[in-house]
Scaffold this motif. Structure first.
Motif, PDB file in Angstrom:
ATOM      1  N   PHE A 170      -3.363  -1.363   6.559  1.00 28.89           N
ATOM      2  CA  PHE A 170      -3.842  -1.939   5.126  1.00 28.89           C
ATOM      3  C   PHE A 170      -2.489  -1.987   4.086  1.00 28.89           C
ATOM      4  CE2 PHE A 170      -8.048  -1.469   7.016  1.00 28.89           C
ATOM      5  CZ  PHE A 170      -8.368  -2.476   6.943  1.00 28.89           C
ATOM      6  N   ALA A 171      -1.190  -1.338   4.486  1.00 27.65           N
ATOM      7  CA  ALA A 171      -0.074  -1.343   3.587  1.00 27.65           C
ATOM      8  C   ALA A 171       0.160  -2.929   3.846  1.00 27.65           C
ATOM      9  CB  ALA A 171       0.714  -0.676   4.217  1.00 27.65           C
ATOM     10  N   ASN A 172       0.008  -3.710   4.612  1.00 31.52           N
ATOM     11  CA  ASN A 172       0.368  -5.092   4.710  1.00 31.52           C
ATOM     12  C   ASN A 172      -0.591  -5.988   5.094  1.00 31.52           C
ATOM     13  OD1 ASN A 172       2.707  -6.857   4.274  1.00 31.52           O
ATOM     14  ND2 ASN A 172       3.565  -6.370   6.233  1.00 31.52           N
ATOM     15  N   ALA A 173      -1.797  -5.961   4.360  1.00 33.26           N
ATOM     16  CA  ALA A 173      -2.845  -6.566   4.610  1.00 33.26           C
ATOM     17  C   ALA A 173      -3.491  -7.082   3.329  1.00 33.26           C
ATOM     18  CB  ALA A 173      -3.893  -6.092   5.523  1.00 33.26           C
ATOM     19  N   VAL A 174      -4.437  -7.929   3.118  1.00 30.01           N
ATOM     20  CA  VAL A 174      -5.234  -8.137   1.969  1.00 30.01           C
ATOM     21  C   VAL A 174      -6.908  -8.253   2.695  1.00 30.01           C
ATOM     22  CG1 VAL A 174      -6.007  -9.823   0.352  1.00 30.01           C
ATOM     23  CG2 VAL A 174      -3.557  -9.624   0.841  1.00 30.01           C
ATOM     24  N   ILE A 175      -7.616  -7.639   1.539  1.00 29.42           N
ATOM     25  CA  ILE A 175      -8.927  -7.476   2.072  1.00 29.42           C
ATOM     26  C   ILE A 175      -9.853  -8.507   1.185  1.00 29.42           C
ATOM     27  CG2 ILE A 175     -11.091  -6.015   1.968  1.00 29.42           C
ATOM     28  CD1 ILE A 175      -9.038  -3.631   2.697  1.00 29.42           C
ATOM     29  N   ALA A 176     -10.676  -9.450   1.551  1.00 32.29           N
ATOM     30  CA  ALA A 176     -11.560 -10.066   0.834  1.00 32.29           C
ATOM     31  C   ALA A 176     -12.838  -9.812   1.072  1.00 32.29           C
ATOM     32  CB  ALA A 176     -11.318 -11.741   1.259  1.00 32.29           C
ATOM     33  N   TYR A 177     -13.581  -9.164  -0.044  1.00 30.35           N
ATOM     34  CA  TYR A 177     -15.075  -8.970  -0.110  1.00 30.35           C
ATOM     35  C   TYR A 177     -15.791 -10.269  -0.146  1.00 30.35           C
ATOM     36  CZ  TYR A 177     -19.580  -7.777  -1.620  1.00 30.35           C
ATOM     37  OH  TYR A 177     -21.261  -7.748  -1.845  1.00 30.35           O
ATOM     38  N   GLU A 178     -16.620 -10.836   0.803  1.00 30.52           N
ATOM     39  CA  GLU A 178     -17.284 -12.025   0.560  1.00 30.52           C
ATOM     40  C   GLU A 178     -18.570 -11.908   1.065  1.00 30.52           C
ATOM     41  OE1 GLU A 178     -14.577 -14.745   3.189  1.00 30.52           O
ATOM     42  OE2 GLU A 178     -14.405 -15.598   1.048  1.00 30.52           O
ATOM     43  N   PRO A 179     -19.644 -11.504   0.075  1.00 30.98           N
ATOM     44  CA  PRO A 179     -21.012 -11.638   0.307  1.00 30.98           C
ATOM     45  C   PRO A 179     -21.676 -12.629   0.931  1.00 30.98           C
ATOM     46  CG  PRO A 179     -20.667 -11.235  -1.911  1.00 30.98           C
ATOM     47  CD  PRO A 179     -19.391 -11.436  -1.316  1.00 30.98           C
ATOM     48  N   GLN A 204     -12.837   4.230   0.462  1.00 27.00           N
ATOM     49  CA  GLN A 204     -12.799   4.789   1.776  1.00 27.00           C
ATOM     50  C   GLN A 204     -11.230   4.703   2.258  1.00 27.00           C
ATOM     51  OE1 GLN A 204     -14.945   1.673   4.173  1.00 27.00           O
ATOM     52  NE2 GLN A 204     -14.652   2.522   6.013  1.00 27.00           N
ATOM     53  N   LEU A 205     -10.372   3.742   1.872  1.00 22.21           N
ATOM     54  CA  LEU A 205      -9.156   3.932   2.157  1.00 22.21           C
ATOM     55  C   LEU A 205      -8.476   5.069   1.454  1.00 22.21           C
ATOM     56  CD1 LEU A 205      -8.205   0.057   1.662  1.00 22.21           C
ATOM     57  CD2 LEU A 205      -8.386   1.146   3.837  1.00 22.21           C
ATOM     58  N   ALA A 206      -8.834   5.245   0.344  1.00 25.46           N
ATOM     59  CA  ALA A 206      -8.224   6.402  -0.312  1.00 25.46           C
ATOM     60  C   ALA A 206      -8.409   7.948   0.299  1.00 25.46           C
ATOM     61  CB  ALA A 206      -8.451   6.597  -1.812  1.00 25.46           C
ATOM     62  N   ALA A 207      -9.525   7.941   1.103  1.00 26.56           N
ATOM     63  CA  ALA A 207      -9.956   9.049   1.875  1.00 26.56           C
ATOM     64  C   ALA A 207      -8.749   9.201   3.015  1.00 26.56           C
ATOM     65  CB  ALA A 207     -11.404   8.888   2.588  1.00 26.56           C
ATOM     66  N   GLU A 208      -8.036   8.033   3.408  1.00 28.70           N
ATOM     67  CA  GLU A 208      -7.308   8.266   4.649  1.00 28.70           C
ATOM     68  C   GLU A 208      -5.950   8.437   3.966  1.00 28.70           C
ATOM     69  OE1 GLU A 208      -8.377   8.278   7.660  1.00 28.70           O
ATOM     70  OE2 GLU A 208     -10.544   7.808   7.264  1.00 28.70           O
ATOM     71  N   ASN A 209      -5.538   7.499   2.979  1.00 27.81           N
ATOM     72  CA  ASN A 209      -4.307   7.291   2.402  1.00 27.81           C
ATOM     73  C   ASN A 209      -4.270   6.917   1.086  1.00 27.81           C
ATOM     74  OD1 ASN A 209      -1.757   6.448   1.634  1.00 27.81           O
ATOM     75  ND2 ASN A 209      -1.228   6.494   3.859  1.00 27.81           N
ATOM     76  N   SER A 210      -3.983   7.668  -0.109  1.00 32.31           N
ATOM     77  CA  SER A 210      -4.250   7.139  -1.378  1.00 32.31           C
ATOM     78  C   SER A 210      -3.296   6.101  -1.858  1.00 32.31           C
ATOM     79  CB  SER A 210      -4.211   8.365  -2.375  1.00 32.31           C
ATOM     80  OG  SER A 210      -2.923   8.954  -2.338  1.00 32.31           O
ATOM     81  N   GLU A 211      -2.069   6.011  -1.037  1.00 33.09           N
ATOM     82  CA  GLU A 211      -0.945   5.294  -1.250  1.00 33.09           C
ATOM     83  C   GLU A 211      -1.408   3.843  -1.239  1.00 33.09           C
ATOM     84  OE1 GLU A 211       3.519   4.455  -0.759  1.00 33.09           O
ATOM     85  OE2 GLU A 211       2.690   6.441  -0.554  1.00 33.09           O
ATOM     86  N   VAL A 212      -1.811   3.871   0.310  1.00 30.21           N
ATOM     87  CA  VAL A 212      -2.397   2.595   0.967  1.00 30.21           C
ATOM     88  C   VAL A 212      -3.481   1.947   0.019  1.00 30.21           C
ATOM     89  CG1 VAL A 212      -3.475   1.534   2.747  1.00 30.21           C
ATOM     90  CG2 VAL A 212      -1.610   2.949   2.944  1.00 30.21           C
ATOM     91  N   ALA A 213      -4.298   2.756  -0.398  1.00 33.37           N
ATOM     92  CA  ALA A 213      -5.599   2.441  -1.306  1.00 33.37           C
ATOM     93  C   ALA A 213      -5.270   1.799  -2.644  1.00 33.37           C
ATOM     94  CB  ALA A 213      -6.611   3.459  -1.464  1.00 33.37           C
ATOM     95  N   ARG A 214      -4.152   2.441  -3.244  1.00 34.52           N
ATOM     96  CA  ARG A 214      -3.835   2.051  -4.456  1.00 34.52           C
ATOM     97  C   ARG A 214      -3.012   0.586  -4.307  1.00 34.52           C
ATOM     98  NH1 ARG A 214      -2.258   7.036  -6.228  1.00 34.52           N
ATOM     99  NH2 ARG A 214      -0.291   6.801  -5.038  1.00 34.52           N
TER     100      ARG A 214
END
Ligand code: 13P
Length: 262
Positions: A170-179, A204-214
């Motif tokens: 996820f360091a090089n991805a985008v997430i789209a939340y689409e209900p 959820q991402l921060a629990a693994e890697n806070s930099e990626v989550a930010r």
């Protein structure tokens, strides 16, 4: 600071003539310099859009790509490497028909979002291996929301990629939340409903890697229009939008891009 992004998913819309018109409209937009803008035309029109938008800072992506990175004997598929060759920089993952992706079938056809994630994860990995930025689409059905399972469902959709490819993906991805219930229905998640899910995704991402989550950009998709964009994009974990219907109108799309620049 995350740079906002607004992307238009044109889905299965357009003809050569209407695409030319839309390109012309996009070329004339005054776009905010602080926002990344992208469009996802049907594959047939990718070349036309890339040529037509030359010199305009709008990225072009594909709505789907194959599970294998390189060219091969897969009838009817398009390799991520071919998309790169055409000039694409992004690809949607998890919005395709018939796959076992996030949606298990397109939201437009009422597909459920259950099922295995193997094909979707392979598409994600193959796209990244070629240098494309995957835009991973996650989201729950109305039934799942009403059963109070939204965070669990979205958490599983995301967790499957984290488990298989590692949070670093996820360091090089985008997430789209689409209900699913908000896609093409005119129903929009309230800014708070969307924010709650975006926050959970980031945690959820921060629990693994806070930099990626930010750093990761979380887009909201589902009946975004110029009229509701400012409020949605004002939420702390909403970094822009993935726009369907409203992206087919250049002026409306431009107004949504400007809302992200506020
Ligand atoms: P609408 O904006 O038409 O609801 O579609 C959202 C979407 O599915 C974007 O991928």
């Amino acid at each position: 600071m995350r740079r906002p992004m607004v992307a238009g998913n044109w889905k299965m819309h357009g003809t050569r003539a209407s695409v030319a018109e839309l390109i012309n409209g996009l070329r004339h937009l005054a776009l905010p310099s602080g926002v990344d803008v992208a469009v996802f035309p049907p594959c047939l029109y990718i070349n036309q859009v890339i040529d037509g938008l030359k010199g305009k800072s709008i990225s072009v992506g594909a709505q789907n790509s194959a599970v294998e990175s390189m060219q091969g004997a897969l009838t009817g598929e398009i390799a991520p490497s071919q998309l790169v060759d055409a000039g694409c920089s992004l690809v949607l993952v998890g919005r395709q028909a018939g796959g076992s992706g996030v949606l298990g079938g397109p939201a437009e056809r009422g597909g459920s979002r259950g099922g295995g994630h193997g094909v979707r994860n392979r598409k994600f990995a193959a796209a990244q291996a070629c240098g494309l930025i995957p835009v991973l689409c996650v989201g729950e059905t109305l039934e799942q929301r009403e059963a109070g399972k939204t965070l669990e469902v979205v958490g599983r959709q995301l967790g499957s990629i984290i488990e298989e490819l590692g949070v670093g993906a996820f360091a090089n991805a985008v997430i789209a939340y689409e209900p699913v219930w908000a896609i093409g229905t005119g129903l929009t998640a309230t800014p708070q409903q969307a924010q709650d899910v975006h926050k959970a995704i980031r945690e959820q991402l921060a629990a693994e890697n806070s930099e990626v989550a930010r750093g990761v950009r979380l887009l909201y998709g589902g009946s975004v229009k110029a009229a509701n964009a400012v409020e949605l994009f004002g939420m702390p974990d909403i970094d822009g939008g993935l726009i369907g219907g409203a992206s087919l109108n250049a002026d409306e799309f431009g107004a949504i891009c400007r809302a992200a620049g506020n």
